[in-house]
Enzyme design. Sequence first.
Site, short mmCIF file in Angstrom:
data_model
loop_
_atom_site.label_atom_id
_atom_site.label_comp_id
_atom_site.label_asym_id
_atom_site.label_seq_id
_atom_site.Cartn_x
_atom_site.Cartn_y
_atom_site.Cartn_z
N ASP A 28 81.02 28.84 38.12
CA ASP A 28 81.77 28.29 39.26
C ASP A 28 81.63 29.18 40.50
O ASP A 28 81.57 30.41 40.38
CB ASP A 28 83.25 28.16 38.87
CG ASP A 28 84.02 27.32 39.87
OD1 ASP A 28 83.40 26.54 40.62
OD2 ASP A 28 85.26 27.44 39.91
N HIS A 45 73.81 26.38 44.94
CA HIS A 45 73.32 25.94 43.62
C HIS A 45 71.97 26.59 43.32
O HIS A 45 71.68 26.97 42.19
CB HIS A 45 73.22 24.42 43.57
CG HIS A 45 74.55 23.73 43.65
ND1 HIS A 45 75.64 24.12 42.90
CD2 HIS A 45 74.98 22.67 44.40
CE1 HIS A 45 76.68 23.34 43.17
NE2 HIS A 45 76.30 22.45 44.09
N LEU A 139 67.55 33.21 20.84
CA LEU A 139 68.76 32.70 21.50
C LEU A 139 68.74 31.17 21.59
O LEU A 139 67.71 30.59 21.93
CB LEU A 139 68.83 33.27 22.93
CG LEU A 139 69.90 32.70 23.84
CD1 LEU A 139 71.29 33.20 23.43
CD2 LEU A 139 69.64 33.07 25.31
C1 FPP Z 1 80.04 24.85 40.16
O1 FPP Z 1 80.12 25.40 41.45
C2 FPP Z 1 78.65 24.66 39.76
C3 FPP Z 1 78.05 23.49 39.46
C4 FPP Z 1 78.77 22.20 39.48
C5 FPP Z 1 76.65 23.40 39.09
C6 FPP Z 1 76.08 24.55 38.34
C7 FPP Z 1 74.61 24.56 38.47
C8 FPP Z 1 73.84 25.67 38.53
C9 FPP Z 1 74.36 27.04 38.42
C10 FPP Z 1 72.38 25.55 38.71
C11 FPP Z 1 71.60 25.59 37.44
C12 FPP Z 1 71.70 24.30 36.77
C13 FPP Z 1 70.80 23.63 36.03
C14 FPP Z 1 70.65 22.22 36.33
C15 FPP Z 1 70.06 24.16 34.88
P1 FPP Z 1 80.85 24.59 42.61
O2 FPP Z 1 79.83 23.79 43.31
O3 FPP Z 1 81.98 23.79 42.04
O4 FPP Z 1 81.38 25.76 43.51
P2 FPP Z 1 82.69 25.76 44.42
O5 FPP Z 1 83.87 25.66 43.49
O6 FPP Z 1 82.62 27.07 45.11
O7 FPP Z 1 82.56 24.58 45.36
#
Ligand code: FPP
Length: 265
Positions: A28, A45, A139
């Site tokens: 997150d 992301h 893993l």
């Molecule tokens: C949450 O941060 C994150 C996500 C919803 C997506 C996680 C994806 C990645 C780390 C990229 C790698 C992924 C793949 C497809 C393998 P948020 O956007 O909710 O952050 P915020 O709370 O700060 O808005």
Amino acid sequence: MPRRQDITKLLAPEAIGALPRHVGIIMDGNGRWARARGLPRSKGHHAGMKALRRAVEAADHFRVEALTIYSFSAENWARPKTEVDYLFSLLRHFVRRDVDDLHRRNVRIRIIGERGGLPEDISRLLRHCEELTRANSGLTLVVAFNYGGRQEIAQAARQLAEKVARGEVRAQDITPQAIGAHLHAPDLPELDLLIRTGNEQRLSNFLLWQSAYAELVFLPEYWPDFDALSFQRALLEYAARERRFGGLKEDPRKVGAPAKASQGG
Ligand code: FPP
């Protein structure tokens, strides 16, 4: 890959203490990381993807057996279409750029979540990752994609109800073990440690059933800032916890308590 200085600073696995077999991560803070830099959320992301590589490398270093990552939740469809499309394109990029390398490193990839409703090429890529790496013994990287914990439990309940209706299972045999056996990846080790970055303290529908006795570690850093040392910090915190699984720390016979604790702990 972890930054070089992280690798040289990591402790040996034996130096940590009790190590978790299965770690889950709620990645997150991508959006807030980007906003703090005046960047679009997509950049967050993208940077999150690099942090994911560091997490996999660190899990491998510490000989974790399974790492489950929350990459796209069943609720993430509520985000603007451009962001959903970007997350899908990131998955395509991940498969093209990383999967052969993970395969060479003996990583087995498994996917949990709802396959229906995903674009056809994404379903195909997910199948490809699983098939390519099926025989690997290192893993296990479990990618939770279009995943929701409640949906997973409801699906298990539905399958069991269908078996009851067909006369294959008796209603009284629907135990926690039976439900556990109908989850998406029932053969994984118990979830020991759940890490959430981004300074939020909730489960957000991630591994609800599996986290019943997991230790929860909340880290303040946004996911794109997560590195091998963050992983190590979470492991050290885990090793310092006392896990009782509803029982008592001391031998109950010595302290005069009832022989069995019924809940809590
Ligand atoms: C949450 O941060 C994150 C996500 C919803 C997506 C996680 C994806 C990645 C780390 C990229 C790698 C992924 C793949 C497809 C393998 P948020 O956007 O909710 O952050 P915020 O709370 O700060 O808005």
